[in-house]
Write an enzyme that holds these catalytic residues in place. Structure first.
Site, PDB file in Angstrom:
ATOM      1  N   ARG A  91      24.358  48.523 -64.681  1.00 50.10           N
ATOM      2  CA  ARG A  91      23.784  47.598 -63.692  1.00 50.10           C
ATOM      3  C   ARG A  91      23.884  46.139 -64.134  1.00 50.10           C
ATOM      4  O   ARG A  91      24.124  45.248 -63.335  1.00 50.10           O
ATOM      5  CB  ARG A  91      22.316  47.991 -63.467  1.00 50.10           C
ATOM      6  CG  ARG A  91      21.573  47.183 -62.445  1.00 50.10           C
ATOM      7  CD  ARG A  91      20.069  47.318 -62.659  1.00 50.10           C
ATOM      8  NE  ARG A  91      19.674  46.861 -63.974  1.00 50.10           N
ATOM      9  CZ  ARG A  91      18.484  47.073 -64.524  1.00 50.10           C
ATOM     10  NH1 ARG A  91      17.565  47.764 -63.873  1.00 50.10           N
ATOM     11  NH2 ARG A  91      18.190  46.604 -65.725  1.00 50.10           N
ATOM     12  N   PHE A 149       4.704  59.413 -66.059  1.00 52.12           N
ATOM     13  CA  PHE A 149       5.196  58.323 -66.903  1.00 52.12           C
ATOM     14  C   PHE A 149       6.688  58.513 -67.235  1.00 52.12           C
ATOM     15  O   PHE A 149       7.460  57.555 -67.245  1.00 52.12           O
ATOM     16  CB  PHE A 149       4.336  58.293 -68.184  1.00 52.12           C
ATOM     17  CG  PHE A 149       4.869  57.418 -69.274  1.00 52.12           C
ATOM     18  CD1 PHE A 149       4.780  56.033 -69.177  1.00 52.12           C
ATOM     19  CD2 PHE A 149       5.460  57.963 -70.415  1.00 52.12           C
ATOM     20  CE1 PHE A 149       5.265  55.219 -70.190  1.00 52.12           C
ATOM     21  CE2 PHE A 149       5.943  57.153 -71.421  1.00 52.12           C
ATOM     22  CZ  PHE A 149       5.855  55.774 -71.307  1.00 52.12           C
TER      23      PHE A 149
HETATM   24  C1  IN0 Z   1      10.866  53.065 -72.223  1.00 59.09           C
HETATM   25  C2  IN0 Z   1      11.330  53.889 -71.054  1.00 59.09           C
HETATM   26  C3  IN0 Z   1      10.765  55.290 -71.008  1.00 59.09           C
HETATM   27  C4  IN0 Z   1       9.671  55.589 -70.236  1.00 59.09           C
HETATM   28  C5  IN0 Z   1       9.210  56.901 -70.155  1.00 59.09           C
HETATM   29  C6  IN0 Z   1       9.803  57.921 -70.858  1.00 59.09           C
HETATM   30  C7  IN0 Z   1      10.917  57.657 -71.653  1.00 59.09           C
HETATM   31  C8  IN0 Z   1      11.532  58.688 -72.389  1.00 59.09           C
HETATM   32  C9  IN0 Z   1      12.609  58.425 -73.176  1.00 59.09           C
HETATM   33  C10 IN0 Z   1      13.092  57.117 -73.298  1.00 59.09           C
HETATM   34  C11 IN0 Z   1      12.513  56.095 -72.588  1.00 59.09           C
HETATM   35  C12 IN0 Z   1      11.412  56.335 -71.765  1.00 59.09           C
HETATM   36  O1  IN0 Z   1      11.108  53.269 -69.802  1.00 59.09           O
HETATM   37  C13 IN0 Z   1      11.296  51.883 -69.661  1.00 59.09           C
HETATM   38  C14 IN0 Z   1      11.245  51.535 -68.179  1.00 59.09           C
HETATM   39  C15 IN0 Z   1      11.205  50.025 -67.955  1.00 59.09           C
HETATM   40  O2  IN0 Z   1      10.860  49.275 -68.828  1.00 59.09           O
HETATM   41  N1  IN0 Z   1      11.564  49.578 -66.777  1.00 59.09           N
HETATM   42  C16 IN0 Z   1      11.623  48.161 -66.410  1.00 59.09           C
HETATM   43  C17 IN0 Z   1      12.597  48.024 -65.301  1.00 59.09           C
HETATM   44  C18 IN0 Z   1      13.972  47.688 -65.722  1.00 59.09           C
HETATM   45  O3  IN0 Z   1      14.786  47.626 -64.818  1.00 59.09           O
HETATM   46  O4  IN0 Z   1      14.236  47.443 -66.893  1.00 59.09           O
HETATM   47  C19 IN0 Z   1      10.302  47.637 -65.856  1.00 59.09           C
HETATM   48  O5  IN0 Z   1      10.220  46.401 -65.726  1.00 59.09           O
HETATM   49  O6  IN0 Z   1       9.382  48.388 -65.599  1.00 59.09           O
HETATM   50  C20 IN0 Z   1      12.557  51.400 -70.325  1.00 59.09           C
HETATM   51  O7  IN0 Z   1      13.488  50.972 -69.639  1.00 59.09           O
HETATM   52  N2  IN0 Z   1      12.626  51.407 -71.707  1.00 59.09           N
HETATM   53  C21 IN0 Z   1      11.557  51.868 -72.528  1.00 59.09           C
HETATM   54  C22 IN0 Z   1      11.187  51.115 -73.636  1.00 59.09           C
HETATM   55  C23 IN0 Z   1      10.111  51.495 -74.419  1.00 59.09           C
HETATM   56  C24 IN0 Z   1       9.397  52.643 -74.072  1.00 59.09           C
HETATM   57 CL1  IN0 Z   1       8.033  53.072 -75.015  1.00 59.09          CL
HETATM   58  C25 IN0 Z   1       9.754  53.425 -72.972  1.00 59.09           C
HETATM   59  C26 IN0 Z   1      13.798  50.784 -72.366  1.00 59.09           C
HETATM   60  C27 IN0 Z   1      14.930  51.725 -72.822  1.00 59.09           C
HETATM   61  C28 IN0 Z   1      15.932  50.876 -73.615  1.00 59.09           C
HETATM   62  C29 IN0 Z   1      15.677  52.329 -71.639  1.00 59.09           C
HETATM   63  C30 IN0 Z   1      14.437  52.854 -73.709  1.00 59.09           C
END
Ligand code: IN0
Length: 413
Positions: free
Chosen positions: A212, A285
């Site tokens: 994206r 979540f």
């Molecule tokens: C995440 C993940 C996340 C959430 C839930 C379960 C997961 C299981 C395995 C790995 C990651 C998991 O979710 C977030 C979502 C997020 O931040 N979304 C952004 C939107 C966007 O477009 O970026 C928002 O503004 O809400 C995520 O993307 N990551 C993340 C980071 C830390 C944690 Cl604890 C959980 C980042 C990544 C790099 C994809 C792992």
């Protein structure tokens, strides 16, 4: 499309959007009183609105651990991304970051905007980290150590092969999956998931972001690193940036479709991981970001706009996903629907069409075989006639409201 236009086209977005707005407002009121926790939750809202919303439903102890885990990873990411830091300064910080989180006096200024604030006030994150239970601290420390080392390795190395791509995504996202599984287990709310499945959860999200964000990343000044693997893009162009030029549109879309097809491989593992979850808040979540990812891939597939501007799911659809995702049946339904949308966009002449279709059909079979797809469910697939009818009802309603307001405001004789 402007938000009013989007609402007229999708009037059934309005209710979930209002619900989401109210939930967001409620959460903003619930910031904890202690200054270090207040900082952590305020920061979480600033860097990620929808993530802040889904995290809020977790049990308090787990929610605090996930909040700190998220901020520690964001800080590590800020160091990795800051091109102004010399490599010989950056490498030891990445490698030692897992030690710095124990030291509330440690400070390193970098990043911009809200990330600069996060780095400047990182002592609040450390103070909060030190209040977590030992099991949570050890899980966060272990993942931070492995991720920092992996990031350091890739500072000096480009993503050449598909194996490099999987390895890089493992460090920055797969390890997040492993860490979250450990936190869920430490909270005694879930069995410990396998590393393989936890890794796939992160890879599916990260690969979707990398696809994206092509244009945003390629246009960044100073030049940022790119993560599309040469092994894929070199089949279509000589230089990765050539994908954004109009004369290469056909090749660019084929390359994009190749990247999407590569990401689809993780979907079945993600379904397996989610189907084993027991706690309803943990389930939600985990499931919401996964559904957003397949929705984003369906939007990006065969879409030249990825090379021209921002391609994002509309806010109303995000609100709908958050509102509708409760059980595994909802996830099977969403994966099935977005796979159907994606399938309908596959052009038989695309060089990877057979592979793409076979991966999508395999996911759809898993969804069907679960027995959870029921006819009466709400679908994510919008038929144009359906949306036209809803828009017509909406316009009629608006006209009636205006007439009513006009009549009740006019003086009576
Ligand atoms: C995440 C993940 C996340 C959430 C839930 C379960 C997961 C299981 C395995 C790995 C990651 C998991 O979710 C977030 C979502 C997020 O931040 N979304 C952004 C939107 C966007 O477009 O970026 C928002 O503004 O809400 C995520 O993307 N990551 C993340 C980071 C830390 C944690 Cl604890 C959980 C980042 C990544 C790099 C994809 C792992």
């Amino acid at each position: 499309m402007g938000s009013l236009g989007a609402m007229l086209k999708h009037p059934d977005d309005i209710y979930p959007l209002l619900k989401l707005k109210m939930a967001a407002r409620n959460i903003e009121k619930q910031i904890p009183p202690e200054p270090h926790w207040a900082f952590c939750y305020t920061m979480l809202h600033k860097v990620s609105r929808s993530f802040a919303l889904v995290i809020q439903q977790l049990d308090t102890e787990l929610r605090n651990a996930v909040c700190i885990f998220y901020l520690v990873l964001r800080a590590l990411d800020t160091v990795e991304d800051d091109t102004a830091i010399e490599t010989d300064v950056k490498l030891p910080i990445l490698i030692d970051f897992h030690r710095h989180i124990y030291d509330a006096k440690w400070h390193f200024a970098c990043g911009t905007k809200e990330y600069k604030v996060l780095m400047d006030e990182f002592h609040h994150v450390s103070t909060a980290f030190l209040e977590l239970g030992k099991g949570y601290q050890e899980a966060i420390e272990d993942i931070t150590k492995r991720m920092g080392a992996g990031m350091a390795k890739f500072i000096c190395k480009e993503v050449e092969t598909v194996d490099d791509y999987d390895e890089y995504c493992h460090y920055v996202a797969g390890l997040v999956g492993l860490g979250l599984s450990k936190l869920f287990h430490a909270a005694e709310l879930e069995d410990l998931a396998t590393d393989e499945l936890s890794n796939s959860m992160g890879l599916f999200l990260q690969k979707t972001n990398i696809i994206r964000d092509y244009l945003e990343d390629i246009n960044e000044i100073p030049k940022s690193r790119m993560f599309w693997p040469r092994q894929i893009w070199s089949k279509y162009v000589n230089k990765l940036e050539d994908l954004k030029y109009e004369e290469n549109s056909d090749k660019a879309v084929q390359c994009l479709n190749d990247m999407v097809t590569n990401a689809l491989i993780h979907m079945e593992d993600c379904l397996k991981y989610m189907s084993a979850l027991r706690d309803p808040a943990i389930f939600k979540f985990c499931a919401i970001p996964q559904i957003m990812a397949i929705g984003t891939l369906a939007l990006c597939y065969n879409n030249i706009e990825v090379f021209r501007g921002v391609v994002k799911m509309r806010r109303g659809l995000t609100a709908k996903v958050i509102d509708r995702t409760r059980t595994m049946a909802d996830v099977y339904a969403a994966f099935y629907d977005f796979s159907s949308i994606l399938k309908s966009k596959v052009d038989k002449k695309d060089p990877n069409a057979t592979k793409t279709l076979s991966r999508l059909e395999s996911v759809q079979k898993t969804c069907r075989d679960s027995g959870a797809l029921i006819n009466s469910r709400k679908s994510y697939i919008v038929k144009s006639e359906q949306s036209y009818n809803s828009a017509l009802i909406m316009v009629m309603f608006l006209i009636l409201a205006i007439i009513y307001a006009y009549v009740s405001a006019s003086p009576r004789f």
